[in-house]
Each structure stands twice: as C-alpha cells, then as structure tokens.
Write an enzyme that holds these catalytic residues in place. Sequence first.
Site, PDB file in Angstrom:
ATOM      1  N   ASP A  36      13.914  21.482   8.604  1.00  0.00           N
ATOM      2  CA  ASP A  36      14.170  20.215   9.285  1.00  0.00           C
ATOM      3  C   ASP A  36      15.145  19.308   8.544  1.00  0.00           C
ATOM      4  OD1 ASP A  36      12.434  21.214  11.093  1.00  0.00           O
ATOM      5  OD2 ASP A  36      10.843  19.758  10.808  1.00  0.00           O
ATOM      6  N   ASP A 290      51.849   1.496  38.587  1.00  0.00           N
ATOM      7  CA  ASP A 290      51.749   2.783  37.908  1.00  0.00           C
ATOM      8  C   ASP A 290      50.374   3.415  38.121  1.00  0.00           C
ATOM      9  OD1 ASP A 290      53.071   4.647  36.133  1.00  0.00           O
ATOM     10  OD2 ASP A 290      51.452   4.140  34.735  1.00  0.00           O
ATOM     11  N   GLY A 425      42.053  20.393  23.103  1.00  0.00           N
ATOM     12  CA  GLY A 425      42.558  21.521  22.328  1.00  0.00           C
ATOM     13  C   GLY A 425      41.553  22.118  21.378  1.00  0.00           C
ATOM     14  N   LEU A 426      42.008  22.493  20.243  1.00  0.00           N
ATOM     15  CA  LEU A 426      41.137  23.179  19.294  1.00  0.00           C
ATOM     16  C   LEU A 426      40.491  22.169  18.362  1.00  0.00           C
ATOM     17  CD1 LEU A 426      43.699  25.897  18.282  1.00  0.00           C
ATOM     18  CD2 LEU A 426      42.021  26.044  20.094  1.00  0.00           C
TER      19      LEU A 426
END
Lengths: 523, 418
Positions: A36, A290, A425-426
Amino acid sequence: MELTLWTYEGPPHVGAMRIASSMKDVHYVLHAPQGDTYADLLFTMIERRGQRPPVTYTTFQARDLGGDTAELVKKNIKEAVERFKPKTLLVGESCTAELIQDQPGALAKGMGYDMPIVNLELPAYSKKENWGASETFYQLIRTLLKDKVSSSEKINPLRWKELGRRPKVNILGPSLLGFRCRDDVIEIQRILSEQGIDTNVVAPLGASPNDIKRLIDAEVNICLYQEIAETSCEWLKRNFGMEYTNTIPIGIKNTIEFINEVHKKLDLPLTNKKELENKSKLPWYSKSVDSNYLTGKRVFIFGDGTHAIAAAKIAKEELGFEVVGLGTYSREMARQVRATAKDLNVEALITNNYLEVEDAMKKAAPELVLGTQMERHSAKRLGIPCSVISTPMHVQDVPARYSPQMGWEGANVIFDDWVHPLMMGLEEHLIDMFKHDFEFIDGHQSHLGHTATNTKDFLNSDEKKEKNSKEGIIWTESGRAELTKVPFFVRGKVKTNTEKYAILRGIPEISDETLYDAKAYFS
Amino acid sequence: MSKVEFNKETGPREVFCGLTSIVWLHRRMPDAFFLVVGSRTCAHLIQSAAGVMIFAEPRFGTAILEEKDLAGLADAHEELDRVVNDLIARRPEIKTLFLVGSCPSEVIKLDLATVAEKLNKRFLGQVRFVNYSGSGIETTFTQGEDGALKALIPLMESSNEEKLLLVGTLANNVEDRFKKIFRNLGISNIESFPPRQSTELPKIGKNTKVLLTQPYLSDTVRDLKHRGCEIISAPFPLGIEGSTEWFLAAAKAFKISELKVHEIISPLINRAKLALKSHKEILKGKRLFLLPESQLEISLARFLHNECEMDLIEVGTPYLNKDLMKEEINLLPDNTKIVEGQHVEKQLDRVRESNPDLVVCGMGLANPLEAEGISTKWSIEMVFSPIHGIDQAADLAGLFSKPLRRNQILTSKTLVTH
C-alpha cells in the site's frame, strides 16, 4: 465482485492521505501491508511533490498475522509521534487491515497522548477515494472544533459590520490530487479580495490544525469542491450556523453568480459590478467571428461531479456547444448530475465502468470529448479530440504554468484547452520506460494505431537484399531483423547512424553486429 | 568470501508488492491475462505503478472484492466464476489466466487453487488457469515473478533432452542476443522461462541446465531442482564482468572450453568497454546508496563498483538469498555493507548523513530526495529496461550516469530547485 481494468477513484484511505498530505502538522498512521506504500508516488511523482506524504505505514507481513499486530500498530504510532511530532494524529487502516480488526484508532487513543487523535473508519469495501477524503476532512474538523460547539453562539454572517472589519470567508475543499486546486485557490482569493472580502482559512490545502480551530472566525464558508467539503460545510452550518455557498465558480456565468451569492450572504454591495463581465476573455473570444465554427459542436462530458456539471453549463451557455452526453463516476454527486442532464435533455451516465463510458461516447458520436485521462484514451481510439477536465490525476494535469479552472483566468484556460483540440502525442516519461516493448514494434497496434509510423516499405520488402541507401550499403537479413526490434520512433536515427558508421569503416554489409558496433561507437 | 558486512533491519518498509511484477509479465506473455483478486487498492496500485493508461487494453485487471464477497466465501467463489466468464467472453484470445492472490484475498483465505482447479475443468482445452500470490504481506516487488513462474512449473512436461534453460523475464532483444551467443559457443538447445507465449512452456528434466537471468527467483529455483534440473551457479549477467562469468559458468556446465568463450565474447567485451568509457568518466568516484526494492541491488552494486568505479555506501535489498547471491557477493569489494529488510525512516537518516552522489530507490522516495539535493535513479527502470548482457553494459551504466549528468548541467546554470 466488480471486474475492472481501470478505476477512476482509489480506495478511501487514499482520500484520507490527500487530506493529511494537504495539511501541515498532521501525521497519518496507516495500518497497511507494504504494497500500500505505492500511494506515496501519487504525491511525489504525479503531483511532483518534493516531500513524502506525512504517512507512516505499519507494513505488516504474513508472519506478523500470527503474532500481535496490535503491538506493531502501537510501535509505529509511538515512533511516528516521536519523529514527526504532529499537532494532530490521524489513525486508520487500509482494506487488508480492516479485515484483521486491530482497531488502530482505539489503540492510539489508549496510548495517553494529549494531542487530538482522529480515528478514521473508512469502509474500504464499499466506499471510495472522494468519500474517504470528505469523511477525513469532516472528522478532523469535528474533532478539533467539538469543544467549541456548545459554548459558541450561532455565527451571524453580518457580524463583520459590528466588528468594524472586512468580511472573512473560509475556502474549503481544495486538496492535493484535486484537479488544478492549487491555482483555483489563488484565483478565488484574488477575486474575493477585489470585492473587499478576506480569506480567513483555506483548508485542507495548506492548513494546520490551528487553522482548523480558527474556521469559526469567518462569517461564511466557500464550498469550493463539494465532493470533499460539503459534509464539513453542512456540519459547520448545523453546529455554528455558518452559511456556505453552493455555486462553483467555473465559467463566466457561474463566477458572476458565485460572487453574487457571496455578497448576498454577507449583505455586501458589489464594488465593481460593471467590470465583472470584462474580467475574462472568454465572452469576447467566444463571440468573435473566429469562433463561429464552434456553433452547435456536439460535446460529450464525463468526470467528477463538480467539473462535469460546470463543464456542461459552460459548453452550452458560453461556447454554444450542444451537450450530447453527461456523466460522472462520483456517485455522491449523482443527484446533481442527473438534474443538470435533465435540463440539457440528455440522460445522465453514473458509472465506474470506463467501457460503459466508451460505449456511450461511441453512441453519442460527439465532435469533442471533455473527460478524464481515461476518456482521452477512449476518444483517441475513436478518433475524437478530447480535453481533460477532471481527476483522476495524471502528471499532465499538474502543469508548471498558472492554470486554474475557476474564476476569470480559469475561463480563459478553459477556452484555450477546449478549443485547441489536445494533441497529446506520446507521453514521454511512460513511453521511455516502455519503449522496448513489442507494442511499439511492428505488427502490434497500440492506441497510437494508424498514427504510428510504418516502416513496411523498408522492412517488408520482397527482395532479400536491397540497396537502400545512396552509398550502396546493404542491409543483411540479420541487420534488418535487428532494426525491426528498435522502437519505431528512434528507428530512423539508428538506421542513419548505422549507415554512417558502415561508410566510415568501409563496411559494405550491415549485419546485426554492425548495428551493435555502431551503437557502441556512437554511445 | 569477501568481508561483506551483513545487517538485518526491520521496521516500516517502502517497497512495491509482488502484484507490480504483473506489469512486465503480461508484456512478456501476450497470450496471458493476470486477474488480481483483491481490493480497490490493488487495482489502483497496478494502475498507478504501471501507467496503464497509455495502452488500449492491458492484459491485467482486478476482480474487486466488495462487502458481500467478504460475508460468505462460497459467494466469493461464485462471483469469481462470473467475473472469469465475463472476462473470457470478452477476451477469447486469452490462453492462460493467472488468478493472482492479494493481501485481502490471502487474509480471508480465498482458496484460489480450488477455484483454478474447477475452472481448468470447465475451460479444458480453451484456457489454462494457474494461481499464485502477489500479496504485499508475502511478497515484495520482483518476488511476484517468482510466484508466477513457480505456478507454471507443474504445467511443464518432462523431458530428458539436454538443454540450457534461461530463467527469468528478459527483454526480447536481449534474449535473442543471448541465444545467438550461446549458439556461437556451441549450445544449440536453448529455451527461456517464462517463454514468449504462455502455452509454449519448455519441457524440463534431469538434463536441463538452468541459468538464472534474475536474482529474485528463489522459489522457482527450488521447484526446478525438485524436477531434477541442474542449477548453474553464476553471478547475474549485468555488466561485462557478470555476463562474462555467467557465460563461462554455462560453458563449463556444457563442457565448452574457456578459450572458446573468450574467443566469442572478447570482441563484444572490447566494444562494450569502449561504450562504457564516457559513462565511467561520470560515475568514477561517485558515492552510491542503494535502497531496497528490486533485489537487483547487489548485482547493480557489483557492476557499478567493479566496472564503473563507484564507491558503495550501503547496498539495501528487500530480501537476501545468500545461496543464490553467493557468486555475486564474492565479487563485491571488501567491507561492503549489505542491509536486508528496511526501516525506511532510519535508512533515509543514513542517506542524509552519508550525503551520497546517487541513490537508487523506489518511485515514492525519488522526488523528495531530489528536493533535498540528492540525485536518484528509480529502481523500477531496471526491470523495464533491457540491461542484461555485455552489449547492454553501457546502457545500464547510462541509467546511472544520466541523472548525474543532468545534475551537472542544471547546476552549472545555477537553477534553483527548491
């Protein structure tokens, strides 16, 4: 029995650790087996804290079970008190210790210490992390303030006028491992201060037991995270008559409503009402041409109760999205989430099961997902952009920059985070650790799926030998095979380096040995 | 035997439990699934330790015990049955299902062996069930692998064929390298345990010569001995020295001349020495403190001292099997202080007093030590990274030189860290 591959909340004693670690001068003795102790890394790795959580684990073993585990508990309590000298001691047990019924809290109370001891009974087989945090915070407040309950008069929220000072409030609920709590507190304190309201105590984050005893010096409590603070706010109201706020200041409308609610409770006139709407860029950014493309974007929301409800309101009213799904894993907040969902004409999803969430997401076919890190992965698989709005905590959710979710700046952050679809991404720190795994090597598909670069053109060529570089270097079978074992994201570099090495040494054919020679040469 | 100082310590520990080894075992055997029978804590542990979120579908999960499961054990068995049925329906590609015991399942004495036996009958020919315990009251970190491998041994058929069996999980590329080198030495029949597919268990018998690749496999070794296997005594293949001795020990067992071994591996050694050079420049003379976690500590200490010239302050290990570690201990410098077990607070006091240049420790302790100005290296990286063999010696050294190099870079820019 519940089958799970992934869980949104930890066990209740992790909730208790969140409270203990958020505070000063508190120590938690946790009767638990050695495994734990992993929970420390939630704080030191995920929160990037430079201190260990103030927790002493008894780390009992199988061989202790035949003997006297109660003695082990007492020994650890004694050592912890001597070493850490806490002003308040929390004592509790994890799931395994609950089964052996040593009652560590009662043991601690019998040891003759004069500091307050909070005996935490957190049923590990029916409750979860947020409940554990809420219960711990409540028990701590109750223990430290119970002497004052009978002697105190009910707190009049208007007493600041008689006392001739600015009104004071407590900010309750922010804790470690809470989503952007650190910055939310700064933002909310700033907003209140601008309105002439002082902060008496912030708790549990940064508070000491002495601060808890001072809670009743304030007029009103701000219940900033209901999952953690509502039970405590309710107790303070019942016993001291302290009013608390219900509005969570996430989004422009809620922030304004929150400010109004605080003022109403304190009978304080707004000092700069007109300015409020111009405090954040969100309204104008959302209105600017926009943002037209955002109109009616279908959004699916899942997370803890507080953030999911707030997200639904912002999505609909402030960004002009259409909410096509809303849910939470916080069962304690199910009623409020259902009510919000009803207003939006969707059916609330209350579940622990991430696969159910993924299914609901698939069915709803949203254009944007607002969820936890798990939904980010599910969304990625489904090819849907996602922004993370809620715990469970991930190292990415503890950014270096100031990044609140609440108040004016919080609204700016939310606009950016939701509108720029996250290109995660990574995750380098994990990928680095797993980079040699077959998941990242051809033939197996990770969640990166189609986005992973494929080297078929080079590796699956029919020709046994192929001239594949300008200089006429040949890759032999063994060289090629070795190259496939290199993770795709560094393979290009390895290939180039190896060829460079081969040219340098005048080696015409690259075998696996050449590859290793080159590796050694360049290392 | 060198004059090594052995100490035992008891007290609060800060070590992962055996469940954590599921994280590399499930990657080694992609046709297996690891089902922890435990609490929400167990689920949270492997999720937190593994960062499973980066993978689409991990091959492990938890059957979380609930209040009603504790009330009656018979019910718990039925519940487990139901969960297993659901799991196999969802993941029909699973060939071996490990039922992994945890602290709570051990304490309530849930009989996973009986459950596995029943399930084996029901799913005969489709899925095999085995059970072991990864509980924190019985195992630390890497010992989970020992339990899992030991559980597979009864399933291994007997064979008197002469073979070399490499025991302990290796990265696939490292395993390939080893096999190639052994074949070059003239040992052609080489198998690995655990295998890459859980169903392709090697056959074993009295002509099986076991070469350990990991030091934490005491129970597995004992059971392999019972099956008649011969255990080759050797240090572990970490670094040039350890790997060389390891190859030599195998060669001796197969009656291959030392000369032949040197002939095959000396080019490897030469290039490894070249690759090691830049790391050694950084590590030389630096003082190292290893806190207990993976049981690889003694081998790492030997490599970092003998080949990288680091000074050893203390070598902690959660558990010490003096028999298995004999060859390693012989290679340690005189007066090495080995501490078995842990009292985490006292040990951290010693870390602070000795002011080391680098501490090897678990993830929970790393950032707090960094905040005190002490460079650290996570133990868990040693079990995830391909560090075995001569070709990987420089990579192994690199794991330790990197934090020191980083510290130099950041300090030179007078970065304030706390």
